[in-house]
Structure formats: structure tokens, C-alpha cells
Design an enzyme around this catalytic site. Structure first.
Site, mmCIF file in Angstrom:
data_model
loop_
_atom_site.group_PDB
_atom_site.id
_atom_site.type_symbol
_atom_site.label_atom_id
_atom_site.label_comp_id
_atom_site.label_asym_id
_atom_site.label_seq_id
_atom_site.Cartn_x
_atom_site.Cartn_y
_atom_site.Cartn_z
ATOM 1 N N HIS A 20 28.049 38.447 28.214
ATOM 2 C CA HIS A 20 28.246 39.035 29.544
ATOM 3 C C HIS A 20 27.936 40.536 29.547
ATOM 4 O O HIS A 20 27.678 41.101 30.602
ATOM 5 C CB HIS A 20 29.704 38.868 29.993
ATOM 6 C CG HIS A 20 29.963 37.653 30.837
ATOM 7 N ND1 HIS A 20 29.141 37.259 31.864
ATOM 8 C CD2 HIS A 20 30.995 36.755 30.827
ATOM 9 C CE1 HIS A 20 29.652 36.168 32.448
ATOM 10 N NE2 HIS A 20 30.767 35.840 31.831
ATOM 11 N N GLU A 29 31.719 35.895 26.231
ATOM 12 C CA GLU A 29 32.168 37.199 26.739
ATOM 13 C C GLU A 29 31.263 38.317 26.225
ATOM 14 O O GLU A 29 30.943 39.252 26.955
ATOM 15 C CB GLU A 29 33.624 37.470 26.371
ATOM 16 C CG GLU A 29 34.633 36.388 26.782
ATOM 17 C CD GLU A 29 34.502 35.891 28.213
ATOM 18 O OE1 GLU A 29 34.077 36.675 29.085
ATOM 19 O OE2 GLU A 29 34.827 34.708 28.463
ATOM 20 N N GLU A 45 27.532 33.775 35.615
ATOM 21 C CA GLU A 45 28.212 32.717 34.866
ATOM 22 C C GLU A 45 27.263 31.608 34.408
ATOM 23 O O GLU A 45 27.295 31.196 33.254
ATOM 24 C CB GLU A 45 29.383 32.149 35.668
ATOM 25 C CG GLU A 45 30.530 33.156 35.903
ATOM 26 C CD GLU A 45 31.083 33.771 34.626
ATOM 27 O OE1 GLU A 45 30.824 33.259 33.523
ATOM 28 O OE2 GLU A 45 31.794 34.805 34.741
ATOM 29 N N GLU A 53 35.434 39.440 30.291
ATOM 30 C CA GLU A 53 34.402 40.293 29.691
ATOM 31 C C GLU A 53 34.498 41.779 30.026
ATOM 32 O O GLU A 53 33.485 42.489 29.981
ATOM 33 C CB GLU A 53 33.029 39.773 30.128
ATOM 34 C CG GLU A 53 32.674 39.981 31.622
ATOM 35 C CD GLU A 53 32.965 38.797 32.538
ATOM 36 O OE1 GLU A 53 33.848 37.976 32.191
ATOM 37 O OE2 GLU A 53 32.329 38.696 33.596
ATOM 38 N N ASN A 54 35.674 42.317 30.365
ATOM 39 C CA ASN A 54 35.821 43.736 30.712
ATOM 40 C C ASN A 54 35.014 44.624 29.759
ATOM 41 O O ASN A 54 35.040 44.432 28.554
ATOM 42 C CB ASN A 54 37.290 44.151 30.605
ATOM 43 C CG ASN A 54 38.211 43.129 31.201
ATOM 44 O OD1 ASN A 54 38.126 42.831 32.373
ATOM 45 N ND2 ASN A 54 39.073 42.536 30.371
ATOM 46 N N GLY A 59 40.042 31.451 30.241
ATOM 47 C CA GLY A 59 39.691 31.494 28.819
ATOM 48 C C GLY A 59 39.664 32.913 28.274
ATOM 49 O O GLY A 59 40.323 33.222 27.284
ATOM 50 N N ALA A 60 38.905 33.773 28.935
ATOM 51 C CA ALA A 60 38.771 35.144 28.476
ATOM 52 C C ALA A 60 38.057 35.964 29.536
ATOM 53 O O ALA A 60 37.547 35.406 30.503
ATOM 54 C CB ALA A 60 37.972 35.202 27.170
HETATM 55 N N1 TRP Z 1 34.544 36.057 33.891
HETATM 56 C C1 TRP Z 1 35.417 35.223 33.115
HETATM 57 C C2 TRP Z 1 34.522 34.402 32.230
HETATM 58 O O1 TRP Z 1 33.892 33.491 32.633
HETATM 59 C C3 TRP Z 1 36.252 34.317 33.969
HETATM 60 C C4 TRP Z 1 37.668 34.728 34.205
HETATM 61 C C5 TRP Z 1 38.554 35.144 33.301
HETATM 62 C C6 TRP Z 1 38.379 34.676 35.415
HETATM 63 N N2 TRP Z 1 39.759 35.340 33.875
HETATM 64 C C7 TRP Z 1 39.680 35.063 35.169
HETATM 65 C C8 TRP Z 1 38.022 34.330 36.690
HETATM 66 C C9 TRP Z 1 40.655 35.097 36.169
HETATM 67 C C10 TRP Z 1 38.986 34.363 37.703
HETATM 68 C C11 TRP Z 1 40.274 34.746 37.428
HETATM 69 O O2 TRP Z 1 34.315 34.703 31.129
HETATM 70 ZN ZN ZN Z 2 31.830 34.083 32.133
#
Ligand code: TRP
Ligand code: ZN
Length: 868
Positions: free
Chosen positions: A300, A297, A319, A263-264, A260-261
């Protein structure tokens, strides 16, 4: 198999041998040979002067230690081992990578014309050799160099500190992130975009630049994401007292993304599905999804980034908690009851199914081969339920005290699930000793309740038993601490005060034993109990309700969720009995009282439209399948359809009048407007099965002024297999064939097409100009829908569906194993089907297992499924 992949165990955690305080990165970006220079400050923590760095798919150019060429290293499977190192040193590693060839979309890759990264969970090791584990936190400086015309925007985490122009038309920008972070939060983007800009002032007065980067031409689809971001920042200040901590917050929307997305820190990267929306291209569901994911995100930043995870077994620490926070955000902004209903549908459907599958695991897994396989409904959604139970047990105020203490203790560090529970316990004084079992025990508990009324003593007793069946990963199960939210009603709908041992008690019963009796005093008549209100624990509830009691709760319960839940329980009774009837060649029947109960809801003047729509929505085929150990695919489909047709015909007048009165001239995305559309389109989904269906749906499609109504018409035409289906599908494809994201809704309808020739059509749809097996969104919508949302055709007796799935999986195993691994899930449950189907599915799994380049992702799932 070249080498059997090795599992890692939670119990084997050891701290890192070295720490890295800072890393200075330089990326010289080229499509096929990007040069990455990484200079790290490393300190040895243990006796050992050997450093093992992770690295995969890398071409090593050179290694230097303290500016001297270093030869004392060895390349091993999955990395390098450098030896003879001093206590403290500067390590320079130069590697070369090929972003264009990276179809796995992990590490540095190209999405359309742009460079971007995805490092969670273990993608950074595809960029350079590094200690790629979440408990190594370093300060990052990143310089990005690329062609100026093709890549005018060069982005990374933190603040922009310098930039310049080079010869050959190249330029560079350097970024610095002041917050130490693990490698999985690193991000880089280079490309040409349209940018939507705004500003936010935090409550302590920090000015934050907000920037959303979208593909050129998409600026008119970015404003809902921006509004959602601003709402998220404000909500986190108000509800959790948490503020943003950098001067800039960037979001980039990309078309090629596995999840989905992400959170960098300061630079979120999003699947464009969760950014782009306007009323012509996105449905109400899309709008709500964007709000939820933007929130997720953003949240996070504190729960994940400021406090991160010690190791990947702790994934639910960030999560589960962040899902809880995004669910609360959506509930505070919209309808709490509707949000709760949709979250509960996910738990009772796919999450319970995961518990029952060969992949069952606790929210904090014990054993992992491929970490990407553990971004699951159990870790995320059940993880959120576990946080929610603590919130229920502690109350909002004590829970917030727990959050404060958690941040006080762990800000800037990598923590564990245990650290979180300990903070909650210490801040509140509530004993969570037994509650901790929710982290280590997998599976779905069943709570069975029996009631007894004693008219002489005026007491009412609830005898509560709990048990959890053995799961694939774990045999022995213990009693859990289960918060059971209840309310008792008199026959005329009054709430009965709960009293035990002479004192007034609250609504939450603490169920902790295998069998426990709760006695309530001063109960002057045999009451009607409302049990597991708001789904206060992720359990299966068993209580022998009469139809009358359920009909009573549907209209009289004080809590909207309970009213919906009573309706679902009533439907469940008749779905089950009719499945049995079909299997015995008997007619499908519904009692008039059931129809009257639903009529009552349709005519209710107190229920909000959005809630009525939820009450009128039957459980999915998947959810019903979960009730059985042996699934009769065709009987379930037949019953669900017959119930829909019966309700449609019996309640045609009510549906029809709602359909006409709920019409809105103008489109708006207020929650009230969304609710009205939702009920109107639910009515339409029933009317589809009446004589007027085809004409009504055809005219809604051609007069719709928004995508929600367009898709509602198409989706009803698809489910009911109306004559107009082909016309509408052709018209839509002609209109949107240039836009993959908008076409995804069309692909999903092809995938879930209940027609007998569905698979044939799907195969030819793979040649559609906007379809590509390289794009995860396209795969999920066309092929994922076929495997997950088209039970009758996918499980067709011919076995063609399984054969098709096997072929696709084989191809994706090489190009994108993460996507393959998500797609395979329905096949893992083969033991739930009849012998013929079982053996046909098994053949496909065996074929995959025999491949000599089977990715770890698929290896882990296939071997669990076949060996269990
Ligand atoms: N940390 C991300 C979220 O939950 C999850 C995520 C995004 C992810 N891209 C990924 C996990 C690729 C594994 C691989 O918001
Ligand atoms: Zn997440």
C-alpha cells in the site's frame, strides 16, 4: 430512528472547497480527556468563504482563525460550518476526546494498555474537526505527550524530529511526515512494548530502520513478521521496481482491532493475529496469513499512499490493486497453484454469494450510506480479479509499463479507477473500452460453452455465450470483455496448437459478445478442452463435461490449477445429484470411477503434496449453498458428510500410508514442509471417519510439536464428533486460557461445533475467562464461526440460533457497529431459506430496524435486506 441516514452517490462527487497544505497536531494524552490541538494552513479554492469541517463524538473547546478567537461558526450534524473566512488562513481547533470510552475502535482508542488510532475510512473526524476526505492531502507534524512510565513509546507517522521531558512524569515526542497524505493515513500510538529491530538497505542505498512493536513478553513471536516485511520490501523492488521512501518503517501489533491491519504511512497498525506467531502458538495458515498481510500493508505504500483515492467510491483503486500485488507476492514466494486455488475458493464462495445478496455492488460502488460497509469481498477480491484480468490481457511487460505510467501521472495525488485503466490502456495500446464495464456492472456473469467437432473439416468450435442475472442493485446487464484462457488436448494428453483463420493464436480468447463462436483449425481428433484455466475471469462456467473428461483433466492437464478445478467440477456433479437424491429420500451414491480418479491423485508422484491436499478438499457448505436459489441446509450437510465418509472408507489404505510416510520429525515453515503437513492433516481429516480415527487423532494431539498438528487433530475431532473431542478441548483450554489470541482457535471450534447442543455450549463459553464481547477477534471466532461455519446448528428449526444472533447484534450495535455489521451478513440472505426460517430471520431483522439508536452500518444492510 432519530434521522434517516442519507446515502452518498458517486455521481455527486465535487472537489473540496478548500485545501489544507499542512497540519500541526498536539495530543495531550489522558484516558478520558485527551486534548487535541490542530493547527492547519487552509486555502480557499472556491468562491465560497464558508468551510464545512467533519467532526463526530467531539467536544469542541475553541476555534481560532489567524490567532484570533473565532465565533462565526455553527455546530451541525456531523461537523461544524465556519463562515466569514479569509482566502488563506491558519485555523486552530482545540477538541477534547475520551479514548477509553471508545469501544467502536475508530478514531483514538485504547487497546489494552496502549493508545492507538484507526482512521480509515472516516475515523479522523473523531479526533478533530477536519476535511476528512481522501482528496485533501496535507503534510503532518504530530507531537504526542503522555506519562513516561506508562507510555515510554510515543509514535506517529514519518520521522522523529524532537523529544523532551516535562514535569509530572510526562514526556513528549514530535514526528514529521514529509509526504502529504489524506487524514485516513494518520496514525498515533502510545504504549509500552517490546521491540524487534532490524535494518533494510533499499536498492538505491537508503537505510531503513525496521521496528515491530508487540506487547511485553511477545518478542519471541515477532520474527516471522519481520522476515515477511523484509521479503516484501525486496519483492516490490524486484517485481515492481518500487522502493521504500522513508528512513523508518514501524509496525505495531494491537489486540483490539476491527480489521486485519492498516497501512498508515510509516506506522502500520496490525491486528496482533497478523503479527504474532511461533510454532507453538500459530498454524501454517497463520504464518501464510502474516506473510500476506504484512505484504499487503507494505505494498500500500505505493498503491494507496503515494497514489491515494480521490473519493471512497474509488476504494478498489487501492484495495483491488494491492490485493493483486499481495497475491502475486505470495505466489512468487510459495506455490502459485495453491495460492490461486485459495483465492478462487473465496471468489466462488463468499464473493459470488455477496453478488447474489441484497448488498450486491460493483467493485466501484455507486451509492453508499456507511463507507465501512464497503470494505467487501467484491471491492477487495473481485477488484483484484479485475486487475488480474488486465494483467492477463496485457501480459506482465505491458502491465508493468502501465504501472510506471500510472505512477508518473499520479504520484503524490488522489486518483480514480478510471485513471488506472487509462494508464494501462495508454501504456499498452490494448483497447479497454468495453473492459471498463467490470467497474460499473455488479453481479456474477455466467459463461456457457458448447463444443462441436467436425471430423471432415478437422475443425473444433467453441460456442461461447455470456449473461449476467439482474442483481439487487442493478437490473440491466451488458456483455463484458472476458479473457477466456483455454487449452485443447488429444486423448493421449498432447497439447493441440491453437489455430484460427490460418494463424497460430494464444490461449486467451477475447469474449466480448453475448454469443460468439471460436473455430480452431487442423484439429485431427475430437479434443478435450480445458476451459477458464487459472480462473481467467470471475465467472460461473457452464460446460457439459463427462466424468471421463474430468477424470482425464485431473491427471493430464498441464496446469495444476486445471487439475484441481476438474476434481472440483467432478465433485460438484455428484454433490448436486446426491442433494436431489436426499430430497427424494434416495440413497447417497458415488460411482467407482470417481473414487478411482481421486485415488489416482492420492497416488500421484508428480503432484506436489500441497496440491494433492487441495484436490482432496471438498467444497464448503457455504460454497455449495451458493449453487442454489433455495438452500436445503440439512441435505447439503448430509451429502458433504456422506461423501467424506465414503471417500474415507474407500481410500483408507491410501490415506493411511500417506499419513505415516509424511510424518516430519522437525518442524520447519518451508513451503515444502507446509505442503507435507497440509496433505498429512487432510488425510487425517478423512481417517477421522474410519475405525482408527479416535485413537489416531488422540495420539496426534498429544504428540504434536507444533500448533498446526494440534489444531488439525482438534478440528478433525470436532467435525467427526469423536469421543476424544472433550478431552482435547479441555486440555487445550487449560494450557492456553491466559492467551486470547491462541484461544481464538478453540473459540472457533466451539462456534463450528456440529453437535446438537452447540448453541448452549457457545452461550456458556461466553463466560470463559478469555472471552470478551469487547474484543473483535473473540467475537469473530466464537460467534462469527457459529453464524458462518455452523449451518446446521445456526439454522436449527427451533429458531434459537437466529434469536441468539439478534441479541448479540443488538448489543454490538451500540458498542461496535463495524463488527456488528460484518456479523449480520448471513442474516441478510434470508430469502434463500424455506418459509419458516425466512420468517424467523425476518423477525430478528425487523427488531433491529425498530431500534431507535440503530447505527448507520446496520441500518444500511437491514433496510436493503428487508426492502429488496
Ligand atoms: N486499508 C486496510 C487494508 O485493507 C483496511 C482497514 C483496516 C480498514 N482497518 C480498517 C477499513 C477499519 C475500514 C475500517 O489494509
Ligand atoms: Zn488494503
Amino acid at each position: 430512528m432519530a434521522q434517516t441516514p442519507q446515502a452518498k452517490y458517486r455521481k455527486d462527487y465535487t472537489p473540496p472547497s478548500h485545501t489544507i497544505s499542512s497540519i500541526d497536531l498536539v495530543f495531550d494524552l489522558y484516558d478520558n480527556n485527551t486534548k487535541v490541538t490542530a493547527v492547519s494552513k487552509v486555502t480557499q479554492l472556491e468562491q465560497d468563504n464558508v468551510l464545512h469541517l467533519d467532526g463526530e463524538h467531539l467536544k469542541l473547546t475553541s476555534i481560532e482563525v489567524n490567532e484570533e478567537k473565532w465565533t462565526r461558526f455553527e455546530q451541525v450534524e456531523g461537523g461544524i460550518v465556519i463562515s466569514g473566512l479569509p482566502q488563506e488562513f491558519e485555523l486552530k481547533v482545540v477538541t477534547e476526546i475520551d479514548p477509553e470510552a471508545n469501544t467502536a475502535l475508530e478514531g483514538l482508542y485504547k487497546s489494552g494498555g496502549a493508545f492507538c488510532t484507526q482512521c480509515e475510512a472516516e475515523g479522523f473526524r473523531r479526533i478533530t474537526y477536519y476535511l476528512d476526505r481522501p482528496d485533501v492531502l496535507a503534510k503532518y507534524t504530530t507531537k504526542v505527550i503522555a506519562d513516561k512510565t506508562q507510555y515510554p513509546y510515543l509514535l506517529s507517522n514519518g520521522n522523529r524530529i524532537a523529544e523532551g521531558v516535562l514535569e509530572n512524569g510526562r514526556h513528549w515526542v514530535q514526528w514529521q511526515d514529509p509526504h502529504p497524505k489524506p487524514a485516513y493515513l494518520f496514525a498515533l500510538v502510545a504504549g509500552d512494548f517490546d521491540v524487534l529491530r532490524d535494518k533494510y538497505v533499499t536498492k538505491s542505498g537508503r537505510n531503513v530502520e525496521l521496528e515491530i512493536f508487540v506487547d511485553k513478553g511477545n518478542l519471541d513471536r515477532a520474527s516471522h513478521a519481520m522476515t515477511s516485511l523484509i521479503n516484501s520490501m525486496k519483492w516490490d523492488e524486484e517485481r515492481f521496481d518500487l522502493e521504500y521512501d522513508l528512513d523508518i518503517y514501524m509496525i505495531v501489533a494491537v489486540d483490539f482491532f476491527n480489521m486485519g491491519a492498516m497501512e498508515n504511512k510509516g506506522l502500520n497498525i496490525f491486528n496482533s493475529k497478523f503479527v504474532l506467531a511461533n510454532e507453538q502458538t500459530a498454524t501454517d495458515t497463520d504464518y501464510l496469513g502474516i506473510e500476506a498481510v504484512i505484504g499487503h500493508e507494505y505494498f500500500h505504500n505505493w498503491t494507496g499512499n503515494r497514489v491515494t483515492c480521490r473519493d471512497w467510491f474509488q476504494l478498489s483503486l487501492k484495495e483491488g490493486l494491492t490485493v493483486f500485488r499481495d497475491q502475486e507476492f505470495s505466489s512468487d514466494l510459495g506455490s502459485r497453484a495453491v495460492n490461486r486455488i485459495n483465492n478462487v475458493r473465496i471468489i466462488r464462495g463468499p464473493q459470488f454469494a455477496e453478488d447474489a445478496s441484497p448488498m450486491s455492488h460493483p467493485i466501484r460502488p455507486e451509492k453508499v450510506i456507511e463507507m465501512n460497509n464497503f470494505y467487501t469481498l467484491t471491492v477487495y477480491e473481485k477488484g483484484s480479479e479485475v486487475i488480474r484480468m488486465m494483467h492477463t490481457l496485457l501480459g506482465e511487460e505491458a502491465f508493468q509499463k502501465g504501472m510506471k505510467l500510472y505512477f508518473q501521472r499520479h504520484d503524490g495525488t488522489a486518483a480514480t479507477c478510471e485513471d488506472f485503466v487509462a494508464a494501462m490502456e495508454d501504456a499498452s495500446g490494448v483497447d479497454l473500452k468495453q473492459f471498463r464495464l467490470w467497474y460499473s456492472q455488479s453481479g456474477t456473469p455466467t459463461v456457457s460453452i458448447e463444443s462441436e467437432y467436425n471430423s471432415e473439416k478437422q475443425t473444433y468450435s467453441l460456442v461461447v455465450s455470456q449473461s449476467t442475472e439482474a442483481t439487487h442493485d442493478q437490473q440491466d446487464k451488458q456483455p463484458l470483455h472476458i479473457p477466456l484462457d483455454i487449452e485443447l488436448y488429444t486423448n493421449n494428453g498432447q497439447v493441440i496448437e491453437l489455430q484460427c483463420n490460418g494463424v497460430r493464436v494464444g490461449n486467451i480468447l477475447n469474449v466480448t459478445e453475448e454469443k460468439q463462436t471460436f473455430v480452431f483449425e487442423n484439429v485431427t481428433e475430437n479434443p478435450i478442452p480445458s476451459l477458464l484455466r487459472d480462473f481467467s475471469a470471475p465467472v460461473i462456467l457452464e460446460y457439459d463435461y463427462s466424468d471421463d473428461e474430468l477424470a482425464f483433466l485431473m491427471t493430464q492437464a498441464k496446469n495444476d490449477f486445471s487439475r484441481w478445478d476438474a476434481g472440483q467440477t467432478l465433485l460438484a456433479k455428484y454433490i448436486r445429484s446426491n442433494v436431489t437424491a436426499v430430497q427424494g429420500n434416495k440413497d447417497i451414491t458415488l460411482p467407482p470411477s470417481l473414487i478411482d480418479a481421486f485415488r489416482g491423485v492420492l497416488l500421484s508422484e508428480t503432484l506436489e503434496p500441497a496440491l494433492i491436499a487441495e484436490v482432496m478438499t471438498l467444497p464448503s457448505h457455504n460454497e455449495v449453498s451458493g449453487w442454489y436459489n433455495r438452500v436445503d441446509v440439512d441435505a447439503i450437510a448430509k451429502v458433504l458428510k456422506a461423501i467424506k465418509v465414503k471417500l474415507a472408507n474407500a481410500l483408507e489404505d491410501e490415506f493411511s500410508s500417506l499419513y505415516h510416510t509424511l510424518q516430519q520429525a522437525q518442524y520447519s515453515i518451508t513451503h515444502q514442509a507446509i505442503g507435507m503437513r497440509s496433505l498429512r492433516n487432510t488425510a487425517l481429516s478423512y481417517l477421522a471417519y474410519t475405525d482408527n480415527g479416535n485413537q489416531l487423532i488422540n495420539s496426534q494431539y498429544f504428540s504434536a510439536n507444533n500448533m498446526t498438528d494440534t489444531i488439525a487433530a482438534m478440528s478433525s475431532a470436532n467435525s467427526a464428533q469423536l469421543e476424544c473431542r472433550e478431552t482435547l478441548m479441555a486440555d487445550y483450554s487449560e494450557k492456553w486460557k491466559h492467551d486470547g489470541l491462541v484461544m481464538d482457535k478453540w473459540f472457533a471450534l466451539q462456534g463450528s461445533n456440529p453437535a446438537d447442543n452447540a448453541l448452549e455450549v457457545i452461550k456458556s463459553t461466553m463466560d470463559h475467562e478469555s472471552f470478551s464481547l469487547k474484543n473483535p477477534n473473540r467475537i469473530r471466532n466464537l460467534i462469527g464461526s457459529f453464524l458462518n461455519m455452523n449451518p446446521v446448528q445456526f439454522h436449527a428449526k427451533s429458531g434459537e440460533g437466529y434469536l441468539f444472533a439478534g441479541k448479540i447484534l443488538k448489543e454490538l450495535n451500540t458498542s461496535n457497529p463495524q463488527v456488528a455489521s460484518r456479523l449480520i451478513d448471513p442474516l441478510l440472505k434470508f430469502r434463500k431459506y424455506d418459509e419458516t426460517r425466512q420468517s424467523m430471520i425476518k423477525v430478528e431483522l425487523e427488531k433491529l430496524r425498530a431500534m431507535d439508536n440503530l447505527a448507520n452500518d446496520l441500518f444500511e444492510k437491514v433496510s436493503k435486506a428487508l426492502d429488496s
